[in-house]
Structure formats: C-alpha cells, structure tokens
Design a protein around this motif. Structure first.
Motif, PDB file in Angstrom:
ATOM      1  N   UNK A  33       4.849  32.000  21.374  1.00 44.73           N
ATOM      2  CA  UNK A  33       4.594  30.610  21.769  1.00 44.73           C
ATOM      3  C   UNK A  33       3.103  30.315  21.821  1.00 44.73           C
ATOM      4  N   UNK A  34       2.330  31.282  22.297  1.00 43.02           N
ATOM      5  CA  UNK A  34       0.880  31.102  22.386  1.00 43.02           C
ATOM      6  C   UNK A  34       0.270  30.898  21.003  1.00 43.02           C
ATOM      7  N   UNK A  35       0.695  31.677  20.029  1.00 44.66           N
ATOM      8  CA  UNK A  35       0.161  31.523  18.672  1.00 44.66           C
ATOM      9  C   UNK A  35       0.477  30.132  18.122  1.00 44.66           C
ATOM     10  N   UNK A  36       1.695  29.645  18.365  1.00 47.24           N
ATOM     11  CA  UNK A  36       2.058  28.301  17.914  1.00 47.24           C
ATOM     12  C   UNK A  36       1.233  27.239  18.640  1.00 47.24           C
ATOM     13  N   UNK A  37       1.018  27.459  19.928  1.00 45.50           N
ATOM     14  CA  UNK A  37       0.235  26.518  20.729  1.00 45.50           C
ATOM     15  C   UNK A  37      -1.208  26.454  20.246  1.00 45.50           C
ATOM     16  N   UNK A  38      -1.796  27.599  19.940  1.00 42.85           N
ATOM     17  CA  UNK A  38      -3.182  27.630  19.463  1.00 42.85           C
ATOM     18  C   UNK A  38      -3.316  26.881  18.146  1.00 42.85           C
ATOM     19  N   UNK A  39      -2.398  27.108  17.219  1.00 43.06           N
ATOM     20  CA  UNK A  39      -2.457  26.447  15.915  1.00 43.06           C
ATOM     21  C   UNK A  39      -2.236  24.945  16.068  1.00 43.06           C
ATOM     22  N   UNK A  40      -1.239  24.577  16.876  1.00 44.04           N
ATOM     23  CA  UNK A  40      -0.942  23.150  17.073  1.00 44.04           C
ATOM     24  C   UNK A  40      -2.115  22.432  17.719  1.00 44.04           C
ATOM     25  N   UNK A  41      -2.783  23.096  18.649  1.00 46.19           N
ATOM     26  CA  UNK A  41      -3.941  22.479  19.305  1.00 46.19           C
ATOM     27  C   UNK A  41      -5.110  22.334  18.338  1.00 46.19           C
ATOM     28  N   UNK A  42      -5.315  23.345  17.521  1.00 43.06           N
ATOM     29  CA  UNK A  42      -6.435  23.323  16.570  1.00 43.06           C
ATOM     30  C   UNK A  42      -6.281  22.198  15.563  1.00 43.06           C
TER      31      UNK A  42
END
Length: 219
Positions: free
Chosen positions: A108-117
């Motif tokens: 979930x963190x990896x998806x969150x980082x990409x979505x935020x970027x």
C-alpha cells in the motif's frame, strides 16, 4: 581482520534496517554504497537478482534479504536483546508483525508514494490503506513504548524505515495531523527513534564505492 562486505543503498528502507541491525549487533562490515542504475559486477556475481542489501560473509556465503541480514547480525551478537531471548514466543510474534508490514503495508505504501508523486486520483484511498496498519501499530503502543513491550526489539527496527517513509510522502499533511492525530503513540515512537544517535549513524552518507573502489568501515 577480514570483515563481511555490505552492498547498500543509503535511502533504501530495506538497506536502512539491515544497517540498523548491524549497528545494534555491533557487527562491523566494509560498506560498499551503490546506486541502482549502476550496480557493480561484484554485487551481481554475489547475488544475481540485483537488489540490495547484500551481505557477503567472511566465509563467502551470501545473504541477500534484509530481514535475514538483521537476524544473522543479531544472532552473532545481541547486546541490547533485540531478539527478546527470555521470551520463547517473542521471535514468532516479531516475525508475524514484520511479515504483515512487508506483505501488506509496504504494498500500500508503494502505491501511495506513486499516487502522491503523480497526483493520482486514488491517492486518498491508498493513504487510507496505509493508515489501517498505522492505526493498528498505534493501538499496540497504547500500553507499551515499543511494539512488543517496553524495550525495542527486532520488529521495531525492521518496521521503522517504512513508517519513516510514510511520514514523508505528504509531509505537510503528516505535520498537520500532529494536532488531534489519530495515531499519537506511533508519532511518539517515531520521534524517539529519530532522536536516537543510532538512527543518524545508520543514515550517514558515504562515498559511492564505484567512484574509487574504496570501502568504508561501517561500525
């Protein structure tokens, strides 16, 4: 004296937790800092999968999973009792908590980082997926200072780099959450780690090994 060799990437959370464990174990290594775009042949020969961290032991055996490096180091020496050796069920409990971090939260963190970027529309959903685990950890800290009691353990240091990453994805939102935050215990826990000189030592910047092939003593 011949020492193990650690191939590492400074800001990689998997490498950070490996370095933390080596420091906790007081296990010196020769550090070779690398970058993912230019991995040295020596690393790829030792571990063809081409990820870091990689520990090449003095007997030429290779450990190329961060959690395995942590356990190896602490089994060599555990002066602060990170493995909670007096409690026979503690190791299994630690591994279960770390596994939940690695298989659920990190995804979930990896998806969150990409979505935020990339300002993806699902960024709030991915953040909420992360917060479910964050809230679970915070609840564990209501009775104790650390995840398995009032002293830190392998689980705290294995999970620490990923909680740190989460706190930095949207720093302004994280700081605003300091008032009436839904996870004050975890914020206290994270701040305590940041204030520990061990963390700063683990995050020290070293010259890239491929620039001059000079190893750095890490201890």
């Amino acid at each position: 004296m011949t020492l193990p060799i650690l191939y590492s990437l400074r800001r990689c959370p998997y490498c950070i937790r490996a370095r933390l464990a080596l420091l906790l174990a007081q296990q010196p290594v020769m550090l070779r800092d690398v970058v993912t775009k230019n991995l040295p042949d020596e690393l790829l020969l030792a571990s063809p999968k081409g990820t870091v961290p990689v520990l090449v032991c003095t007997d030429s055996s290779v450990i190329d999973e961060s959690l395995d490096i942590m356990v190896w180091a602490l089994k060599q020496s555990d002066p602060s009792n990170m493995l909670l050796s007096a409690h026979p069920d503690a190791f299994q409990a630690m591994m279960e908590l770390i596994n939940r971090n690695d298989t659920e939260f990190v995804v979930s963190l990896d998806k969150y980082k990409i979505a935020s970027r990339y300002h993806h529309k699902d960024v709030v959903d991915y953040r909420e997926q992360c917060v479910r685990f964050i809230s679970y950890l915070d609840k564990r800290l209501t009775k104790h200072n650390y995840f398995l009691g009032n002293q830190p353990s392998l689980a705290d240091y294995a999970i620490l780099p990923f909680i740190s990453q989460f706190s930095r994805v949207d720093r302004s939102s994280y700081l605003k959450s300091g008032v009436n935050t839904p996870y004050p215990n975890l914020q206290r826990w994270l701040t305590a780690h940041y204030q520990n000189p061990l963390y700063s030592k683990a995050m020290t910047k070293y010259p890239l090994w491929l620039d001059n092939r000079e190893e750095c003593l890490f201890e």
